[in-house]
Design a protein around this motif. Structure first.
Motif, PDB file in Angstrom:
ATOM      1  N   ILE A   1       0.847  -1.196   0.000  1.00 30.36           N
ATOM      2  CA  ILE A   1       0.000   0.000   0.000  1.00 30.36           C
ATOM      3  C   ILE A   1       0.885   1.249   0.000  1.00 30.36           C
ATOM      4  N   VAL A   2       0.625   2.135  -0.945  1.00 31.90           N
ATOM      5  CA  VAL A   2       1.372   3.388  -1.052  1.00 31.90           C
ATOM      6  C   VAL A   2       0.378   4.541  -1.007  1.00 31.90           C
ATOM      7  N   SER A   3       0.622   5.502  -0.151  1.00 28.76           N
ATOM      8  CA  SER A   3      -0.248   6.678  -0.100  1.00 28.76           C
ATOM      9  C   SER A   3       0.125   7.629  -1.228  1.00 28.76           C
ATOM     10  N   VAL A   4      -0.851   8.396  -1.687  1.00 23.71           N
ATOM     11  CA  VAL A   4      -0.583   9.363  -2.750  1.00 23.71           C
ATOM     12  C   VAL A   4       0.419  10.411  -2.269  1.00 23.71           C
ATOM     13  N   SER A   5       0.325  10.792  -0.997  1.00 20.91           N
ATOM     14  CA  SER A   5       1.283  11.771  -0.465  1.00 20.91           C
ATOM     15  C   SER A   5       2.696  11.193  -0.456  1.00 20.91           C
ATOM     16  N   GLY A   6       2.808   9.888  -0.166  1.00 23.18           N
ATOM     17  CA  GLY A   6       4.118   9.245  -0.198  1.00 23.18           C
ATOM     18  C   GLY A   6       4.691   9.220  -1.603  1.00 23.18           C
ATOM     19  N   LEU A   7       3.825   8.976  -2.577  1.00 22.23           N
ATOM     20  CA  LEU A   7       4.246   8.971  -3.979  1.00 22.23           C
ATOM     21  C   LEU A   7       4.707  10.367  -4.395  1.00 22.23           C
ATOM     22  N   THR A   8       3.985  11.385  -3.920  1.00 18.98           N
ATOM     23  CA  THR A   8       4.330  12.771  -4.249  1.00 18.98           C
ATOM     24  C   THR A   8       5.674  13.157  -3.642  1.00 18.98           C
ATOM     25  N   ARG A   9       5.920  12.718  -2.407  1.00 20.63           N
ATOM     26  CA  ARG A   9       7.211  13.031  -1.769  1.00 20.63           C
ATOM     27  C   ARG A   9       8.367  12.362  -2.503  1.00 20.63           C
ATOM     28  N   LEU A  10       8.117  11.170  -3.030  1.00 28.90           N
ATOM     29  CA  LEU A  10       9.171  10.435  -3.720  1.00 28.90           C
ATOM     30  C   LEU A  10       9.454  11.011  -5.104  1.00 28.90           C
ATOM     31  N   PHE A  11       8.406  11.531  -5.754  1.00 27.20           N
ATOM     32  CA  PHE A  11       8.562  12.082  -7.108  1.00 27.20           C
ATOM     33  C   PHE A  11       7.977  13.498  -7.153  1.00 27.20           C
ATOM     34  N   PRO A  12       8.611  14.455  -6.485  1.00 31.79           N
ATOM     35  CA  PRO A  12       8.045  15.814  -6.400  1.00 31.79           C
ATOM     36  C   PRO A  12       7.975  16.532  -7.744  1.00 31.79           C
ATOM     37  N   GLU A  13       8.763  16.075  -8.721  1.00 33.60           N
ATOM     38  CA  GLU A  13       8.778  16.754 -10.018  1.00 33.60           C
ATOM     39  C   GLU A  13       7.592  16.377 -10.896  1.00 33.60           C
ATOM     40  N   TYR A  14       6.800  15.386 -10.477  1.00 33.11           N
ATOM     41  CA  TYR A  14       5.676  14.928 -11.289  1.00 33.11           C
ATOM     42  C   TYR A  14       4.344  15.259 -10.625  1.00 33.11           C
ATOM     43  N   ASP A  15       3.371  15.611 -11.440  1.00 32.45           N
ATOM     44  CA  ASP A  15       1.998  15.762 -10.969  1.00 32.45           C
ATOM     45  C   ASP A  15       1.509  14.383 -10.522  1.00 32.45           C
ATOM     46  N   PRO A  16       1.014  14.245  -9.284  1.00 30.91           N
ATOM     47  CA  PRO A  16       0.575  12.920  -8.818  1.00 30.91           C
ATOM     48  C   PRO A  16      -0.516  12.303  -9.686  1.00 30.91           C
ATOM     49  N   LYS A  17      -1.358  13.134 -10.299  1.00 29.78           N
ATOM     50  CA  LYS A  17      -2.403  12.593 -11.175  1.00 29.78           C
ATOM     51  C   LYS A  17      -1.793  11.895 -12.385  1.00 29.78           C
ATOM     52  N   ILE A  18      -0.691  12.456 -12.895  1.00 30.73           N
ATOM     53  CA  ILE A  18      -0.003  11.834 -14.029  1.00 30.73           C
ATOM     54  C   ILE A  18       0.585  10.492 -13.607  1.00 30.73           C
TER      55      ILE A  18
END
Length: 342
Positions: free
Chosen positions: A116-133
Motif C-alpha cells: 500500500i502506497v499513499s498518494v502523499s508518499g508517492l508525491t514526496r518520492l517524485f516531487p517533479e511529477y503531478d501525482p495525477k499523471i
C-alpha cells in the motif's frame, strides 16, 4: 519532420495520416516529455512548420493513432489529457525506483510489506511529477489500483497496515491509497493451509526455461480482486479477500472460495476452489470466469510462453500445491478430445 516520418515508418508498417507525421514531428521538437492537450494545441498554433488539426476531437484521434503504434502514451484523468512523448523516461525514473530490488541502490521502502502506497508518499518520492499523471501512468500499465481506505477492512491488508503503524510506520487513514501487488512481501497466511478444496486447475509452462513474469501476476491479481473478490458498497459483509506475495484467496458469499497462486518457481498458475454443500453450480460458473481471466491475461501479457492446461486429480488436492506437476494431473486438451470422440 523527416526524422518523425522515419520513426513512424520503422515502428509501424501501416500507413498513418499526414497529421500523424506532423504531430509526431511537433512532439519530438518539444523539450518536455509530458505535455497536456492544451500545450499541444498552443504549440500547433504557434508553429508554422507543422500543421495539426484545430479541433480537440481531431487531435485526440491523432493521439490515438500514434498511441496504437507505441510511439507515444496517452494518459487521461477525468477531463484532462496528457501525452507522454517518451515512455522510457517515465519507466526509468518512476518504475525503476518504485520496483527496484532491495539489492539495488535505487531501492526505496515506500510500501513496507503491505503493498500500500499513499498518494502523499508517492508525491514526496517524485516531487517533479503531478501525482495525477503518476497515478494514471501506473494504473494504465495495470501495476496498481486506487483504493478507498474503507476497502482495506475487507482484506487482510487492513491488518497488515495496522501492524505497520504499531511498528512505527506512516499513518495512512483517511488518505487516498494505491495498492501494488508487486510490492506486497507477505508470505502465504497459515490459515490457507486449512482449506479443503474440491477443484484444482493449473496453467503450466512446458519449457523449463519459461516463467510467468512478475507483471503477469500483478495484472491478474488486480483484475481478479476488483472484478470478483472485492465487494460492492452494499455487499461488504459477504466478501473477504486475502493477499500474499504470490497469491490471493477470496470467498464470494455464495458458498465458493477461490484461490489463485503463482507456484513452481513462477512456472505455474494454480487455481483451486472450495465449495459448500449445495453450491456446486456456483462453483462451476465461477471457475469458468476465473480460468477465463487467467487465460486472458496470459494471452495479453506473455503469449509467447509455451503452456498447457491441466486438471488436478480430485484425490490429490491437499494444499499447499507447490509443484502441481508432481501430482496426478490430466491434460484439459486430451480430456476434451476424448469427450468429442465419444
Amino acid at each position: 519532420l523527416s526524422s518523425a516520418c522515419e520513426s513512424i515508418r520503422s515502428t509501424n508498417g501501416r500507413n498513418l495520416s499526414l497529421h500523424c507525421h506532423m504531430m509526431y514531428g511537433l512532439l519530438e521538437e518539444r523539450k518536455e516529455n509530458i505535455l497536456t492537450l492544451s500545450d499541444v494545441m498552443s504549440a500547433g498554433k504557434d508553429n508554422d512548420d507543422y500543421f495539426i488539426p484545430y479541433k480537440r476531437e481531431d487531435i485526440l484521434d491523432v493521439f490515438h493513432s500514434l498511441y496504437s503504434t507505441g510511439l507515444i502514451s496517452v494518459l487521461k484523468s477525468e477531463d484532462k489529457v496528457w501525452v507522454v512523448v517518451n515512455k522510457g523516461i517515465l519507466l526509468t525514473e518512476v518504475n525503476g525506483i518504485l520496483f527496484a530490488p532491495e539489492t539495488f541502490k535505487q531501492h526505496v521502502d515506500i510500501a513496507s510489506n503491505t503493498g500500500i502506497v499513499s498518494v502523499s508518499g508517492l508525491t514526496r518520492l517524485f516531487p517533479e511529477y503531478d501525482p495525477k499523471i503518476l497515478i494514471c501512468f501506473l494504473k494504465n500499465m495495470e501495476l496498481c489500483q486506487q483504493m478507498n481506505p474503507s476497502f482495506l477492512t475487507v482484506t487482510n491488508l487492513h491488518q497488515l497496515a495496522v501492524e505497520e503503524e504499531k511498528e512505527g510506520g506512516t499513518e495512512k487513514r483517511g488518505e487516498t491509497l494505491l495498492f501494488f501487488p508487486c510490492l506486497l512481501s507477505t508470505d502465504r497466511p497459515d490459515e490457507m493451509t486449512s482449506q479443503l478444496y474440491q477443484f484444482g486447475w493449473c496453467l503450466q509452462c512446458t519449457s523449463k526455461h519459461h516463467f510467468f513474469p512478475p507483471r503477469y501476476f500483478h495484472v491478474l491479481s488486480l483484475r481478479l480482486a476488483y472484478k470478483m473478490a472485492l465487494p460492492q458498497e452494499d455487499d461488504n459483509l459477504n466478501h473477504y479477500c486475502t493477499f500474499w506475495k504470490n497469491g490471493l484467496y477470496w470467498f464470494n458469499g455464495h458458498g465458493v472460495g477461490s484461490l489463485v497462486e503463482i507456484v513452481d518457481e513462477s512456472q505455474c498458475v494454480l487455481v483451486m476452489m472450495s465449495c459448500e454443500k449445495g453450491y456446486s453450480d456456483n462453483m462451476v460458473s465461477l471457475r469458468r470466469d476465473v480460468i477465463g481471466e487467467v487465460m486472458s491475461v496470459y494471452k495479453e501479457s506473455c503469449p509467447s510462453l509455451e503452456v498447457k492446461e491441466l486438471v488436478i486429480d480430485p484425490k490429490e488436492l491437499a494444499y499447499p500445491v507447490n509443484t502441481p506437476k508432481e501430482r496426478t494431473t490430466y491434460s484439459v486438451k486430451a480430456v476434451l478430445s476424448a469427450v468429442v470422440e465419444q
